[in-house]
Design an enzyme around this catalytic site. Structure first.
Site, PDB file in Angstrom:
ATOM      1  N   GLU A   1       0.836  -1.214   0.000  1.00 39.13           N
ATOM      2  CA  GLU A   1       0.000   0.000   0.000  1.00 39.13           C
ATOM      3  C   GLU A   1       0.867   1.260   0.000  1.00 39.13           C
ATOM      4  OE1 GLU A   1      -3.008  -0.046   3.042  1.00 39.13           O
ATOM      5  OE2 GLU A   1      -3.917  -1.872   2.263  1.00 39.13           O
TER       6      GLU A   1
ATOM      7  N   ARG B   1       2.334   2.795  -3.249  1.00 44.26           N
ATOM      8  CA  ARG B   1       1.416   3.437  -4.188  1.00 44.26           C
ATOM      9  C   ARG B   1       1.601   4.962  -4.166  1.00 44.26           C
ATOM     10  NH1 ARG B   1      -3.088   0.763  -5.779  1.00 44.26           N
ATOM     11  NH2 ARG B   1      -3.215   2.460  -7.291  1.00 44.26           N
TER      12      ARG B   1
ATOM     13  N   GLN C   1      13.528  -1.654  -0.928  1.00 45.06           N
ATOM     14  CA  GLN C   1      12.930  -2.667  -0.050  1.00 45.06           C
ATOM     15  C   GLN C   1      13.681  -3.986  -0.134  1.00 45.06           C
ATOM     16  OE1 GLN C   1       8.765  -3.307  -0.817  1.00 45.06           O
ATOM     17  NE2 GLN C   1       8.497  -4.537   1.010  1.00 45.06           N
TER      18      GLN C   1
ATOM     19  N   ARG D   1       6.223  17.700   1.522  1.00 45.96           N
ATOM     20  CA  ARG D   1       4.908  17.781   0.871  1.00 45.96           C
ATOM     21  C   ARG D   1       4.351  16.370   0.656  1.00 45.96           C
ATOM     22  NH1 ARG D   1       3.715  20.877  -4.858  1.00 45.96           N
ATOM     23  NH2 ARG D   1       1.663  21.664  -4.246  1.00 45.96           N
TER      24      ARG D   1
ATOM     25  N   ARG E   1      -3.237   8.066   5.047  1.00 43.74           N
ATOM     26  CA  ARG E   1      -3.059   6.782   5.724  1.00 43.74           C
ATOM     27  C   ARG E   1      -3.291   6.829   7.230  1.00 43.74           C
ATOM     28  NH1 ARG E   1      -3.648   3.106   1.672  1.00 43.74           N
ATOM     29  NH2 ARG E   1      -2.323   3.669  -0.081  1.00 43.74           N
TER      30      ARG E   1
HETATM   31  C1  LIG Z   1      -8.089   4.369   2.453  1.00 41.22           C
HETATM   32  C2  LIG Z   1      -7.482   3.996   1.150  1.00 41.22           C
HETATM   33  C3  LIG Z   1      -7.986   2.917   0.430  1.00 41.22           C
HETATM   34  C4  LIG Z   1      -7.417   2.557  -0.791  1.00 41.22           C
HETATM   35  N1  LIG Z   1      -7.913   1.485  -1.491  1.00 41.22           N
HETATM   36  C5  LIG Z   1      -7.390   1.131  -2.680  1.00 41.22           C
HETATM   37  C6  LIG Z   1      -7.880   0.039  -3.439  1.00 41.22           C
HETATM   38  O1  LIG Z   1      -8.806  -0.640  -3.029  1.00 41.22           O
HETATM   39  N2  LIG Z   1      -7.303  -0.276  -4.614  1.00 41.22           N
HETATM   40  C7  LIG Z   1      -6.265   0.465  -5.126  1.00 41.22           C
HETATM   41  O2  LIG Z   1      -5.764   0.163  -6.213  1.00 41.22           O
HETATM   42  N3  LIG Z   1      -5.750   1.525  -4.433  1.00 41.22           N
HETATM   43  C8  LIG Z   1      -6.283   1.861  -3.239  1.00 41.22           C
HETATM   44  N4  LIG Z   1      -5.756   2.923  -2.552  1.00 41.22           N
HETATM   45  C9  LIG Z   1      -4.595   3.608  -3.089  1.00 41.22           C
HETATM   46  C10 LIG Z   1      -4.970   4.921  -3.795  1.00 41.22           C
HETATM   47  O3  LIG Z   1      -5.773   4.666  -4.937  1.00 41.22           O
HETATM   48  C11 LIG Z   1      -3.694   5.661  -4.249  1.00 41.22           C
HETATM   49  O4  LIG Z   1      -2.973   4.856  -5.135  1.00 41.22           O
HETATM   50  C12 LIG Z   1      -2.802   6.025  -3.087  1.00 41.22           C
HETATM   51  O5  LIG Z   1      -3.552   6.596  -2.051  1.00 41.22           O
HETATM   52  C13 LIG Z   1      -1.736   7.004  -3.553  1.00 41.22           C
HETATM   53  O6  LIG Z   1      -2.366   8.217  -3.830  1.00 41.22           O
HETATM   54  P1  LIG Z   1      -1.901   9.172  -4.975  1.00 41.22           P
HETATM   55  O7  LIG Z   1      -1.967   8.499  -6.301  1.00 41.22           O
HETATM   56  O8  LIG Z   1      -2.689  10.431  -4.767  1.00 41.22           O
HETATM   57  O9  LIG Z   1      -0.374   9.399  -4.537  1.00 41.22           O
HETATM   58  P2  LIG Z   1       0.863   9.815  -5.397  1.00 41.22           P
HETATM   59  O10 LIG Z   1       1.160   8.843  -6.439  1.00 41.22           O
HETATM   60  O11 LIG Z   1       1.970  10.065  -4.409  1.00 41.22           O
HETATM   61  O12 LIG Z   1       0.425  11.152  -6.058  1.00 41.22           O
HETATM   62  C14 LIG Z   1       0.250  12.342  -5.280  1.00 41.22           C
HETATM   63  C15 LIG Z   1      -0.533  13.314  -6.124  1.00 41.22           C
HETATM   64  O13 LIG Z   1       0.233  13.682  -7.261  1.00 41.22           O
HETATM   65  C16 LIG Z   1      -0.641  13.806  -8.389  1.00 41.22           C
HETATM   66  N5  LIG Z   1      -0.298  12.757  -9.381  1.00 41.22           N
HETATM   67  C17 LIG Z   1       0.521  11.682  -9.166  1.00 41.22           C
HETATM   68  N6  LIG Z   1       0.632  10.946 -10.272  1.00 41.22           N
HETATM   69  C18 LIG Z   1      -0.141  11.535 -11.206  1.00 41.22           C
HETATM   70  C19 LIG Z   1      -0.452  11.217 -12.534  1.00 41.22           C
HETATM   71  N7  LIG Z   1       0.066  10.151 -13.139  1.00 41.22           N
HETATM   72  N8  LIG Z   1      -1.289  12.019 -13.210  1.00 41.22           N
HETATM   73  C20 LIG Z   1      -1.813  13.123 -12.619  1.00 41.22           C
HETATM   74  N9  LIG Z   1      -1.573  13.488 -11.326  1.00 41.22           N
HETATM   75  C21 LIG Z   1      -0.740  12.705 -10.635  1.00 41.22           C
HETATM   76  C22 LIG Z   1      -2.050  13.639  -7.874  1.00 41.22           C
HETATM   77  O14 LIG Z   1      -2.553  14.895  -7.467  1.00 41.22           O
HETATM   78  C23 LIG Z   1      -1.843  12.770  -6.673  1.00 41.22           C
HETATM   79  O15 LIG Z   1      -2.903  12.828  -5.720  1.00 41.22           O
HETATM   80  C24 LIG Z   1      -6.315   3.302  -1.321  1.00 41.22           C
HETATM   81  C25 LIG Z   1      -5.832   4.382  -0.586  1.00 41.22           C
HETATM   82  C26 LIG Z   1      -6.380   4.739   0.629  1.00 41.22           C
HETATM   83  C27 LIG Z   1      -5.802   5.907   1.381  1.00 41.22           C
END
Ligand SMILES: Cc1cc2nc3c(=O)[nH]c(=O)nc-3n(C[C@H](O)[C@H](O)[C@H](O)COP(=O)(O)OP(=O)(O)OC[C@H]3O[C@@H](n4cnc5c(N)ncnc54)[C@H](O)[C@@H]3O)c2cc1C
Length: 249
Positions: free
Chosen positions: A91, A94, A103, A190, A199
Site C-alpha cells: 500500500e 502506491r 525494499q 509535501r 493513511r
Molecule cells: C483508504 C485507502 C484505500 C485505498 N484502497 C485502494 C484500493 O482498493 N485499490 C487500489 O488500487 N488503491 C487503493 N488505494 C490507493 C490509492 O488509490 C492511491 O494509489 C494512493 O492513495 C496514492 O495516492 P496518490 O496516487 O494520490 O499518490 P501519489 O502517487 O503520491 O500522487 C500524489 C498526487 O500527485 C498527483 N499525481 C501523481 N501521479 C499523477 C499522474 N500520473 N497524473 C496526474 N496526477 C498525478 C495527484 O494529485 C496525486 O494525488 C487506497 C488508498 C487509501 C488511502
C-alpha cells in the site's frame, strides 16, 4: 519473531547552509529543514529582510494555509521502516510523487528465518493469534521445504547465487502478506504530508494507519513546524487516527 509494532529510524534529514550573501532575518526556533523551506520561499520574493516580522512557524503556517506546498518539497527525510508487513508496503509504495523506496528483496534474501507482523486487529486476542501463528509457521515450513527441493531440481544451474534466486523467488509464493519486511523511504515534506493525511485517516487499513500515526508523532519531534497542524485523536473504533488542518498542500 513476531512484530507487534513498527520500528522507525531516521536515516537522514536536511542540513541547511545559509549563504553569506543572502542572510535571512530569522525569528524563532526552527529545524534545518524548516529553515531551508523558508529560505526557498523567501527567495521567490527576495524577502530575506522579513518585512512582516514572521517567525519561521508563522511563515510556514501561511505557506500551508495558502497551499504553496512546492516550498516544502526542498526538505527531504529518509526513514528506515522495520517491523512492517509486505501488505503494508504494498500500500505504501502506491504513493509515488516525491517518494523513493528501497525494499528487502525476497528473491535474494533467505526468508526461512523471516519474522511476521501480527495484524493489529488480531493483537491481544489469544485464540485468533494462535490460529494466525499456526498458519505463519506452516507457511514458513513449506517455504523451507520448497527452497530445498527447488535447489535440487535446478542443481544443473552452475551459478549458485542464480540457483538460490530461482528457488527463493518461486518458494516465496507461499509466504503470507504478514511477512515482515524492511524498507528505506525517502520523501519530501509535501509528499510525507499527503501520504500521512491519507493513511492516518479512519478509512485506512489498521496497520498502515498505526504506522502513519507513529510517523506523525516522530515528525512532530523531528520537524514540529512542518507537522504542527496534524492532530492525533482516538477515533470511534478506539484506535488512534490523525487529521490535518490543511488538505494536500
Ligand atoms: C483508504 C485507502 C484505500 C485505498 N484502497 C485502494 C484500493 O482498493 N485499490 C487500489 O488500487 N488503491 C487503493 N488505494 C490507493 C490509492 O488509490 C492511491 O494509489 C494512493 O492513495 C496514492 O495516492 P496518490 O496516487 O494520490 O499518490 P501519489 O502517487 O503520491 O500522487 C500524489 C498526487 O500527485 C498527483 N499525481 C501523481 N501521479 C499523477 C499522474 N500520473 N497524473 C496526474 N496526477 C498525478 C495527484 O494529485 C496525486 O494525488 C487506497 C488508498 C487509501 C488511502
Amino acid at each position: 519473531m513476531y512484530f507487534r509494532e513498527p520500528r522507525l529510524s531516521v536515516l537522514a534529514r536536511p542540513a541547511f547552509t545559509e549563504p553569506d550573501h543572502l542572510p535571512v532575518q530569522w525569528i524563532g526556533d526552527a529545524t534545518d529543514g524548516e529553515r531551508l523551506a523558508e529560505f526557498a520561499g523567501r527567495l521567490c520574493y527576495m524577502s530575506q529582510k522579513n518585512p512582516a516580522n514572521r517567525s519561521t512557524s508563522e511563515y510556514l503556517e501561511n505557506i500551508k494555509k495558502q497551499a504553496h506546498g512546492s516550498v516544502l518539497e526542498h526538505a527531504n527525510y529518509t526513514l528506515l521502516l522495520e517491523g512492517v508487513s509486505r501488505s503494508l508496503t504494498h500500500e505504501l509504495v502506491r504513493h509515488r510523487a516525491g517518494f523513493a523506496y528501497s525494499q528487502l528483496s525476497q528473491r535474494y534474501v533467505d526468508e526461512s528465518v523471516a519474522d511476521f507482523v501480527v495484524p493489529p486487529a488480531i493483537l491481544g486476542e489469544d485464540a485468533l493469534e494462535g490460529q494466525w501463528r499456526a498458519q505463519m509457521e506452516e507457511a514458513q515450513r513449506t517455504y523451507v521445504a520448497l527452497v530445498e527441493q527447488l535447489m535440487a531440481r535446478y542443481a544443473w544451474v552452475e551459478d549458485r547465487v542464480h540457483r538460490r534466486k530461482m528457488a527463493r523467488e518461486a518458494a516465496r509464493g507461499v509466504l503470507p502478506n504478514s511477512t515482515e519486511t524492511k524498507i528505506v523511504v525517502t520523501a519530501n515534506v509535501r509528499a510525507w504530508r499527503t501520504m500521512l493525511e491519507l493513511r492516518a485517516g479512519e478509512g485506512a487499513e489498521l496497520e498502515i494507519r498505526r504506522l502513519a500515526v507513529a510517523l506523525i508523532r516522530l515528525f512532530k519531534v523531528e520537524a514540529p513546524i512542518f507537522f504542527s497542524d496534524f492532530e492525533v485523536y482516538e477515533a470511534a473504533d478506539r484506535r488512534d487516527a490523525a487529521r490535518s488542518s490543511y488538505h494536500k498542500v
